[in-house]
Each structure stands twice: as structure tokens, then as C-alpha cells.
Design a protein around this motif. Structure first.
Motif, mmCIF file in Angstrom:
data_model
loop_
_atom_site.group_PDB
_atom_site.id
_atom_site.type_symbol
_atom_site.label_atom_id
_atom_site.label_comp_id
_atom_site.label_asym_id
_atom_site.label_seq_id
_atom_site.Cartn_x
_atom_site.Cartn_y
_atom_site.Cartn_z
ATOM 1 N N GLU A 88 63.252 30.419 14.186
ATOM 2 C CA GLU A 88 62.822 30.242 15.569
ATOM 3 C C GLU A 88 63.776 29.380 16.397
ATOM 4 O OE1 GLU A 88 58.653 29.237 16.065
ATOM 5 O OE2 GLU A 88 58.243 30.057 14.075
ATOM 6 N N ALA A 89 64.061 28.174 15.916
ATOM 7 C CA ALA A 89 64.826 27.212 16.732
ATOM 8 C C ALA A 89 66.272 27.647 16.944
ATOM 9 C CB ALA A 89 64.776 25.836 16.074
ATOM 10 N N TRP A 116 61.082 27.409 10.235
ATOM 11 C CA TRP A 116 61.054 27.255 11.691
ATOM 12 C C TRP A 116 62.459 27.113 12.273
ATOM 13 C CZ3 TRP A 116 62.661 22.931 14.523
ATOM 14 C CH2 TRP A 116 62.405 23.006 15.891
ATOM 15 N N ILE A 117 63.274 26.272 11.673
ATOM 16 C CA ILE A 117 64.594 25.995 12.253
ATOM 17 C C ILE A 117 65.492 27.230 12.213
ATOM 18 C CG2 ILE A 117 65.905 25.061 10.294
ATOM 19 C CD1 ILE A 117 66.729 22.778 12.224
ATOM 20 N N LEU A 177 62.456 21.144 21.671
ATOM 21 C CA LEU A 177 61.722 22.221 21.019
ATOM 22 C C LEU A 177 60.520 21.611 20.309
ATOM 23 C CD1 LEU A 177 64.715 24.170 19.399
ATOM 24 C CD2 LEU A 177 63.545 24.694 21.539
ATOM 25 N N PHE A 190 58.009 21.764 16.857
ATOM 26 C CA PHE A 190 57.667 22.183 15.498
ATOM 27 C C PHE A 190 56.270 21.641 15.231
ATOM 28 C CE2 PHE A 190 57.534 20.794 10.968
ATOM 29 C CZ PHE A 190 57.475 22.050 10.393
ATOM 30 N N TRP A 214 70.437 16.623 16.242
ATOM 31 C CA TRP A 214 69.013 16.400 16.434
ATOM 32 C C TRP A 214 68.736 14.908 16.533
ATOM 33 C CZ3 TRP A 214 65.793 20.729 16.623
ATOM 34 C CH2 TRP A 214 66.411 21.940 16.297
#
Length: 109
Positions: free
Chosen positions: A103-104, A99-100, A11, A13, A29
Motif C-alpha cells: 500500500e504505502a 502494508w508498506i 500515511l 497504518f 520515515w
């Protein structure tokens, strides 16, 4: 180490490529991708407890590049990311957290 149920994904960022591994236990991760995205150095990983880190065999590099041989890379579980966010610049941490979670993680379900 490597589990048969392991899948690798990538992904983005901002301008950072973040690789992750999905296992039956959860998402991990790739540490070497997280640190630059959070503007942290390797010393920040010392703050993450060992039980939240693993060594995983990875067959894919950044931008979908396949390795000829699997690479053994350090991973950080989702709970470990929270500890790294505490060490990051507040603005970067807030942007990454937004974001995490917005979205992620929804993409990974």
C-alpha cells in the motif's frame, strides 16, 4: 539536514500516523512515528546503524498540523525499517511489511 528537494507526507497504518520525507536519495520515515506503530521503544533505534538514520528538519506535524518553527527529527531509511521489523512482534511486523510494500510504497512512486 534539509535539502531543497525534500517533501513531507503522512500515511496511516492502522490507527498510527506515519510521517515520511521523500528526498532525492529516497524515503526516510520519522522515527517517533514508527516506534509506536511497531510497538517498539526508543532502545530499538540503537540497533539501527547510524548510516541508516538522519536528522531532518520537518515543518509539518501529525494530521497536517504545521509547526511555527521547523522541528529537527530523527528519521530512518527504508533499510533501517527492516532491522526494526526484526525486533517487532512477528504479527505486527508481518502486517506492517504487507502494508508498506503493498500500500504505502506504491502510493509514493
Amino acid at each position: 539536514m534539509h535539502t531543497p528537494q525534500q517533501t513531507e507526507q503522512e500515511l496511516y497504518f492502522k490507527d498510527h500516523s506515519l510521517r515520511l520525507i521523500k528526498t532525492a536519495e529516497g524515503i526516510e520515515w520519522i522515527a517517533e512515528d514508527l516506534l509506536p506503530a511497531l510497538n517498539l521503544t526508543e532502545t530499538a533505534l540503537k540497533k539501527v546503524p547510524e548510516n541508516l538514520k538522519s536528522l531532518r528538519k520537518v515543518s509539518q506535524g501529525k494530521n497536517g498540523q504545521l509547526y511555527l518553527w521547523q522541528q529537527l527529527l530523527l528519521t530512518v531509511e527504508q533499510r533501517g525499517i527492516e532491522l526494526l521489523l526484526d525486533l517487532a512482534n512477528q504479527q505486527t511486523a508481518m502486517q506492517f511489511q504487507k502494508w508498506i510494500y503493498e500500500e504505502a510504497l506504491p502510493l509514493l512512486k
